[in-house]
Design a protein around this motif. Structure first.
Motif, short mmCIF file in Angstrom:
data_model
loop_
_atom_site.label_atom_id
_atom_site.label_comp_id
_atom_site.label_asym_id
_atom_site.label_seq_id
_atom_site.Cartn_x
_atom_site.Cartn_y
_atom_site.Cartn_z
N GLY A 1 -2.85 -3.53 1.08
CA GLY A 1 -3.02 -2.40 0.17
C GLY A 1 -1.77 -2.09 -0.62
N VAL A 2 -0.63 -2.08 0.07
CA VAL A 2 0.65 -1.80 -0.60
C VAL A 2 1.06 -2.96 -1.50
CG1 VAL A 2 3.12 -1.46 -0.19
CG2 VAL A 2 1.46 -0.19 1.15
N GLY A 3 0.90 -4.19 -1.00
CA GLY A 3 1.25 -5.37 -1.81
C GLY A 3 0.43 -5.48 -3.06
N SER A 4 -0.86 -5.16 -2.98
CA SER A 4 -1.74 -5.22 -4.14
C SER A 4 -1.40 -4.15 -5.17
CB SER A 4 -3.21 -5.05 -3.71
OG SER A 4 -3.62 -6.08 -2.85
N SER A 5 -1.02 -2.98 -4.69
CA SER A 5 -0.87 -1.84 -5.59
C SER A 5 0.52 -1.71 -6.20
CB SER A 5 -1.20 -0.54 -4.85
OG SER A 5 -0.32 -0.34 -3.75
N ILE A 6 1.56 -2.26 -5.52
CA ILE A 6 2.93 -2.01 -6.01
C ILE A 6 3.57 -3.26 -6.58
CG2 ILE A 6 5.21 -1.13 -5.38
CD1 ILE A 6 3.89 0.52 -3.22
N CYS A 7 4.03 -4.15 -5.74
CA CYS A 7 4.73 -5.32 -6.30
C CYS A 7 4.67 -6.52 -5.38
CB CYS A 7 6.17 -4.97 -6.66
SG CYS A 7 7.13 -4.30 -5.31
N GLY A 8 3.50 -6.78 -4.85
CA GLY A 8 3.30 -8.01 -4.10
C GLY A 8 4.25 -8.21 -2.94
N GLY A 9 4.91 -9.38 -2.93
CA GLY A 9 5.76 -9.74 -1.81
C GLY A 9 6.91 -8.79 -1.56
N SER A 10 7.49 -8.21 -2.62
CA SER A 10 8.61 -7.27 -2.44
C SER A 10 8.16 -6.02 -1.71
CB SER A 10 9.20 -6.90 -3.81
OG SER A 10 9.70 -8.03 -4.46
N ALA A 11 6.98 -5.51 -2.06
CA ALA A 11 6.46 -4.31 -1.38
C ALA A 11 6.13 -4.61 0.07
CB ALA A 11 5.21 -3.81 -2.11
N ILE A 12 5.58 -5.80 0.32
CA ILE A 12 5.29 -6.20 1.70
C ILE A 12 6.59 -6.34 2.48
CG2 ILE A 12 4.43 -8.11 3.12
CD1 ILE A 12 2.25 -8.52 0.97
N ALA A 13 7.62 -6.92 1.85
CA ALA A 13 8.93 -7.06 2.49
C ALA A 13 9.52 -5.71 2.87
CB ALA A 13 9.88 -7.81 1.57
N ALA A 14 9.35 -4.72 2.00
CA ALA A 14 9.90 -3.39 2.25
C ALA A 14 9.10 -2.63 3.30
CB ALA A 14 9.95 -2.59 0.96
N THR A 15 7.79 -2.84 3.30
CA THR A 15 6.90 -2.06 4.17
C THR A 15 6.84 -2.61 5.59
OG1 THR A 15 5.53 -1.53 2.24
CG2 THR A 15 4.55 -1.16 4.40
N ALA A 16 6.90 -3.93 5.73
CA ALA A 16 6.72 -4.56 7.04
C ALA A 16 7.65 -4.01 8.13
CB ALA A 16 6.87 -6.08 6.92
N PRO A 17 8.97 -3.89 7.87
CA PRO A 17 9.83 -3.35 8.94
C PRO A 17 9.51 -1.90 9.28
CG PRO A 17 11.13 -4.43 7.20
CD PRO A 17 9.74 -4.25 6.67
N VAL A 18 9.02 -1.15 8.29
CA VAL A 18 8.75 0.26 8.49
C VAL A 18 7.58 0.47 9.45
CG1 VAL A 18 8.08 2.42 7.33
CG2 VAL A 18 9.66 0.83 6.21
#
Length: 342
Positions: free
Chosen positions: A122-139
């Motif tokens: 959901g976050v990767g699709s809506s924001i900026c793909g891999g970068s958003a996933i990279a930022a969200t995953a540790p959280v």
């Protein structure tokens, strides 16, 4: 020395994988270096019989270097430039982000897709793909297989969008500015936004949709900040609740994404420096290093991923990625109509 002995071999292996993947990504930007790195990591881990001496460095790369990549990403954001050009696209951006997150949440409930994968897609699709996933995953505490699966889903629809959207935009009768807004809000990853907008400019000489699409995409990227912070506080509440039941000691320091604060600081440094007269090109090496760190991290994630399990469990995440992608594209078109842009 102890760090080098324990982490060095694994980090060097990730580095060795990342270098050719970086070159391949530049030759095929529609695919991108991170996807090549994940695939290479998956293949290499099938061949390696014993990863015990490498695992420490692989884990460090997939966690810490991924966070360093997000921090360096902040040096690509000039907040003043985004404020000038990106404000027009803000209603569309907010609408598409909300659409993707709502679709991901509903499918998580209806189809029983795991929570972490639902959040990442959901976050990767809506924001900026891999970068958003990279930022969200540790959280949210996502594991490497969840990250790899989410990146793979985003990649699939990135490729389709980059190939199909320029022709679709022409068929719909988009203006040059309209297609820039469409590409910037409806395509997941920055490299694919660039590929789609460049293809449009090639079809329409002098269109300059690439500049519009890039700034809109950077404006979307800023949504990483509030979303990761909200997710951090949500996870904090969940862990506090679990701790209250005797399931472990709660620690805000362990779950709060302090690296996101450094990401914000990097953005502010860039903005103030450019206003003070520093050339934007000064920050390009930081952005390039960020991209390379992401590729290294994806190589590590690939090596921590069971490719057989990934294929077997991929159906539902692909359905979610498709639903988010179609929803975002439709809302982007609809909002342009409502705002009178197209």
């Amino acid at each position: 020395m102890d760090f080098l002995q324990k982490k060095g071999p694994g980090i060097l292996l990730c580095l060795a994988i990342a270098l050719p993947c970086l070159m391949l990504g530049k030759q095929l930007p529609v695919v991108g270096g991170p996807v090549f790195a994940i695939l290479a990591g998956m293949v290499i881990t099938l061949v390696l019989k014993d990863k015990s001496k490498l695992q420490g460095g692989i884990t460090f790369t997939s966690k810490k270097i991924l966070q360093y990549a997000v921090i360096l990403l902040g040096f690509g954001l000039n907040l003043s430039e985004i404020a000038k050009v990106g404000m027009q696209s803000l209603p569309i951006i907010l609408s598409t982000i909300t659409t993707s997150l709502v679709i991901a949440f509903l499918l998580h409930k209806l189809v029983r897709i795991p929570s972490n994968i639902s959040t990442l897609v959901g976050v990767g699709s809506s924001i900026c793909g891999g970068s958003a996933i990279a930022a969200t995953a540790p959280v949210i505490g996502a594991d490497d297989e969840e990250i790899a699966q989410s990146i793979s889903v985003i990649f699939l629809f990135n490729v389709i969008a980059a190939l199909v959207f320029p022709s679709l935009g022409a068929a719909l009768g988009f203006s040059n500015e309209g297609f820039g807004l469409f590409a910037g809000t409806a395509v997941n990853d920055t490299s694919s936004v660039t590929a789609a907008a460049s293809a449009w400019d090639g079809m329409h000489p002098g269109a300059n949709a690439l500049d519009t699409a890039t700034i809109v995409k950077l404006t979307r990227t800023l949504a990483i900040i509030p979303i990761t912070l909200v997710l951090a506080f949500w996870r904090t509440a969940q862990m506090k609740k679990a701790g209250g039941k005797g399931e472990g000691n709660f620690s805000l320091k362990k779950v709060f994404p302090f690296f996101i604060l450094f990401f914000v600081l990097a953005s502010l440094i860039t903005t103030v420096s450019v206003l003070a007269g520093v050339e934007v090109g000064f920050f390009k090496p930081f952005k390039e290093l960020s991209k390379f760190f992401i590729i290294m991290a994806m190589a590590a994630i690939g090596m921590n991923t069971n490719i057989v399990k990934l294929v077997k469990t991929g159906g539902k995440p692909i359905l979610m990625g498709f639903s988010c992608w179609v929803g975002i594209a439709c809302v982007s078109v609809l909002m342009q109509r409502l705002l009178g842009i197209w």
